[in-house]
Enzyme design. Structure first.
Site, PDB file in Angstrom:
ATOM      1  N   HIS A 157       0.872  -1.047   0.019  1.00 14.23           N
ATOM      2  CA  HIS A 157       0.024  -0.147   0.033  1.00 14.23           C
ATOM      3  C   HIS A 157       0.793   1.201   0.147  1.00 14.23           C
ATOM      4  CE1 HIS A 157      -4.086  -1.676   0.740  1.00 14.23           C
ATOM      5  NE2 HIS A 157      -3.044  -2.843   0.899  1.00 14.23           N
ATOM      6  N   ASP A 365       3.470   9.497  -0.877  1.00 11.86           N
ATOM      7  CA  ASP A 365       2.081   8.524  -0.457  1.00 11.86           C
ATOM      8  C   ASP A 365       2.073   7.420  -1.536  1.00 11.86           C
ATOM      9  OD1 ASP A 365      -0.056   8.063   1.023  1.00 11.86           O
ATOM     10  OD2 ASP A 365      -0.602  10.129   0.976  1.00 11.86           O
TER      11      ASP A 365
HETATM   12  P1  ADQ Z   1      -3.152   6.055   4.669  1.00 14.72           P
HETATM   13  O1  ADQ Z   1      -1.745   6.352   4.988  1.00 14.72           O
HETATM   14  O2  ADQ Z   1      -3.748   5.865   6.046  1.00 14.72           O
HETATM   15  O3  ADQ Z   1      -3.263   4.683   3.991  1.00 14.72           O
HETATM   16  P2  ADQ Z   1      -5.017   7.503   2.948  1.00 14.72           P
HETATM   17  O4  ADQ Z   1      -5.027   6.695   1.671  1.00 14.72           O
HETATM   18  O5  ADQ Z   1      -5.183   8.891   2.849  1.00 14.72           O
HETATM   19  O6  ADQ Z   1      -3.768   6.987   3.789  1.00 14.72           O
HETATM   20  O7  ADQ Z   1      -6.012   7.125   3.830  1.00 14.72           O
HETATM   21  C1  ADQ Z   1      -6.792   7.791   4.898  1.00 14.72           C
HETATM   22  C2  ADQ Z   1      -7.993   7.225   5.208  1.00 14.72           C
HETATM   23  O8  ADQ Z   1      -8.323   7.633   6.533  1.00 14.72           O
HETATM   24  C3  ADQ Z   1      -9.224   8.164   4.287  1.00 14.72           C
HETATM   25  O9  ADQ Z   1     -10.178   7.030   3.831  1.00 14.72           O
HETATM   26  C4  ADQ Z   1      -9.738   9.043   5.119  1.00 14.72           C
HETATM   27  O10 ADQ Z   1     -11.063   9.430   4.869  1.00 14.72           O
HETATM   28  C5  ADQ Z   1      -9.443   8.476   6.264  1.00 14.72           C
HETATM   29  N1  ADQ Z   1      -9.290   9.614   7.592  1.00 14.72           N
HETATM   30  C6  ADQ Z   1      -8.137  10.231   7.496  1.00 14.72           C
HETATM   31  N2  ADQ Z   1      -8.395  11.272   8.556  1.00 14.72           N
HETATM   32  C7  ADQ Z   1      -9.659  11.279   9.143  1.00 14.72           C
HETATM   33  C8  ADQ Z   1     -10.377  11.720  10.056  1.00 14.72           C
HETATM   34  N3  ADQ Z   1      -9.897  12.865  11.106  1.00 14.72           N
HETATM   35  N4  ADQ Z   1     -11.506  11.248  10.497  1.00 14.72           N
HETATM   36  C9  ADQ Z   1     -12.057  10.249   9.727  1.00 14.72           C
HETATM   37  N5  ADQ Z   1     -11.253   9.273   8.941  1.00 14.72           N
HETATM   38  C10 ADQ Z   1     -10.244   9.986   8.426  1.00 14.72           C
HETATM   39  C11 ADQ Z   1      -2.207   3.926   3.248  1.00 14.72           C
HETATM   40  C12 ADQ Z   1      -1.415   4.191   2.412  1.00 14.72           C
HETATM   41  C13 ADQ Z   1      -2.099   5.220   1.227  1.00 14.72           C
HETATM   42  C14 ADQ Z   1      -2.728   4.448   0.539  1.00 14.72           C
HETATM   43  C15 ADQ Z   1      -3.785   3.827   1.313  1.00 14.72           C
HETATM   44  C16 ADQ Z   1      -4.478   2.536   0.794  1.00 14.72           C
HETATM   45  O11 ADQ Z   1      -0.400   5.444   3.114  1.00 14.72           O
HETATM   46  O12 ADQ Z   1      -1.131   5.736   0.331  1.00 14.72           O
HETATM   47  O13 ADQ Z   1      -3.883   5.145  -0.182  1.00 14.72           O
HETATM   48  O14 ADQ Z   1      -3.109   2.861   2.412  1.00 14.72           O
HETATM   49  O15 ADQ Z   1      -4.043   1.692   0.098  1.00 14.72           O
END
Ligand code: ADQ
Length: 462
Positions: A157, A365
């Site tokens: 990921h 990311d």
């Molecule tokens: P993450 O590093 O966690 O995931 P991301 O893809 O942005 O990053 O996902 C974050 C998730 O958490 C989103 O669904 C978002 O809605 C939720 N989120 C963030 N802040 C929040 C808040 N304050 N309240 C509620 N929800 C919140 C890892 C990798 C990424 C990759 C994903 C999936 O680092 O690059 O996209 O896995 O493969």
């Protein structure tokens, strides 16, 4: 249809799809398991005094989950250690934060072995096994040692780093050799896939064919790019929910006619939060005419608080946000609202929809699902503008966003200024192209394309 055995570090299917979870992975996997029968296996998140390997099986949110507890040494060496202090920073190009401690590597091997022992009895002859993320790079090797012959796929990921960065990791060869025991290794982007191929060819002396068949060290596997998407249908429902409408209205009233710039992230140094605050400070310094007319809302949920680098970052963000508000706020205007609490998905959908600008500026990311959620939440008749880092895995899929270099304050500040004054026609044209991609390249498409390649026998590709 074969059963699917999904394995990841943590197992946390949402009980209610509208409720937020702390990472993109959980939402994506729950959606992936919805249609397949099968099991999701991983660590319960609990630590027992002594490790027993005892399996707990439950049914949560329509998904069968099986978990084991680890012990405290496992948590420190495998989870806080090798996963979060070694691999995470290294794979996000932060060699300055990467800890190379021998005990971490030992703990990582031990826990990968414990995962294999734990899941082994659950695997039946025709099951497909799909392992997730950087915590479990060694798992296929451990399962092969236990005699598992099933097809086993792996999806990373986070980014796969460039060769010069990756080779700073002691025992990098052993790690990749273990990875070659998977039948399919999936990455988020072509860029990561190319970086892995470069390593195979130039460090291992192996070969990679045009269609991704890798041969090295007497092993054959396949690699490919499978960009992850969001559960667009579930997200649409969240956008239309009463909670979303109520949050959108709260945002509208509290903005009092000001334009809103929104960031939503885990509080992680890879997300570029400090650089984002500094870019906003630059914007306010260079454009006094914007004072009182804009506000930034940064929602950053706390993450990995046991790791020092995360505590340091939190302190720096408190300082910078305080400085910005101290310098620019007036009696009825707070330029930066900085919030550390999580929101439910439906609430978040309303917050996204109310924002004029979605500011997604990670330094690195794997993909970034926030960029896709922001687009999915917009009003088609009056959509906001997405500003996206060129270093997010999502960038090649989303060229209609305003693409920026997240370390350049000027670049980010200028994109915000441009976004704030972008005419409706241009906003609509950009959004329509982005929304089409988000709907089409959704989580189901991601799952299906990965599983289809995993099912395909390797020999036919040669
Ligand atoms: P993450 O590093 O966690 O995931 P991301 O893809 O942005 O990053 O996902 C974050 C998730 O958490 C989103 O669904 C978002 O809605 C939720 N989120 C963030 N802040 C929040 C808040 N304050 N309240 C509620 N929800 C919140 C890892 C990798 C990424 C990759 C994903 C999936 O680092 O690059 O996209 O896995 O493969």
């Amino acid at each position: 249809m074969n059963r699917l055995i999904v394995i990841s570090n943590r197992v946390n299917p949402p009980t209610d799809p509208s409720v937020a979870t702390s990472g993109g992975l959980a939402m994506a996997l729950a959606a992936a398991l919805r249609e397949y029968s099968g099991i999701w296996f991983g660590w319960s998140g609990e630590t027992a005094e002594t490790y027993t390997g005892q399996l707990s099986i439950d049914r949560i949110g329509g998904v069968t989950v099986a978990t084991i507890d680890l012990d405290e040494q496992d948590r420190q060496e495998y989870y806080n250690g090798y996963a979060n202090k070694t691999l995470w920073p290294l794979f996000h190009y932060r060699t300055d934060l990467t800890a190379y401690e021998r005990s971490f590597g030992v703990g990582y091997e031990r826990v990968n072995g414990r995962f294999a022992q734990g899941v082994r009895p659950l695997i039946e002859a025709d099951d497909l096994v799909w392992v997730h993320d950087y915590h479990l790079l060694l798992l296929a090797q451990e399962l092969r040692r236990l005699g598992v012959k099933n097809r086993i796929g792996f999806f990373l990921h986070i980014p796969w780093p460039g060769r010069r960065t990756f080779t700073t990791l002691p025992k990098h060869r052993q790690l990749v050799e273990a990875l070659l025991d998977y039948d399919l290794i999936g990455f988020q982007t072509e860029d990561s896939c190319d970086a892995f191929a470069d390593y195979v060819v130039h460090t291992l002396g192996g070969t990679v064919s045009e269609d991704g068949v890798v041969q090295a060290r007497g092993k054959t596997t396949r690699i490919g790019a499978f960009p992850i998407g969001i559960d667009a249908e579930a997200f649409d429902a969240a956008v239309r929910s009463p909670a979303a409408e109520s949050y959108r209205e709260r945002m509208r009233v509290s903005a009092a006619g000001r334009k809103t710039i929104l960031g939503v992230d885990r509080l992680d140094y890879s997300k570029g939060l400090e650089e984002r605050f500094l870019a906003y400070e630059q914007l306010l310094t260079d454009h006094p005419e914007l004072h009182e007319h804009v506000l930034m809302l940064q929602i950053a949920i706390l993450s990995r608080e046991e790791v020092d680098a995360y505590q340091d970052l939190r302190e720096r963000l408190d300082t910078v946000s305080g400085r910005i508000n101290g310098a620019f706020a007036s009696v009825d205007w707070v330029p930066l609202r900085y919030v550390n609490r999580p929101y439910r998905r439906d609430e978040l959908a309303g917050i996204y929809r109310a924002a004029d600008i979605g500011l997604v500026t990670p330094l690195r990311d794997g993909m970034n699902l926030v960029a896709k959620e922001y687009v999915a939440a917009q009003d088609p008749d009056d959509p906001g503008v997405l500003i996206l880092s060129e270093f997010a895995g999502a960038a090649p899929q989303m060229p209609e966003a305003l693409i920026v270099n997240p370390v350049s304050r000027e670049d980010v500040a200028e994109a915000i200024r441009r976004g704030l004054s972008m005419p409706l026609e241009e906003r609509k044209a950009r959004w329509e192209a982005l929304a089409k991609g988000v709907r089409k390249e959704n989580v189901t498409a991601w799952r299906d394309s990965f599983v289809a390649v995993l099912e395909r026998p390797l020999l036919t590709a040669a």
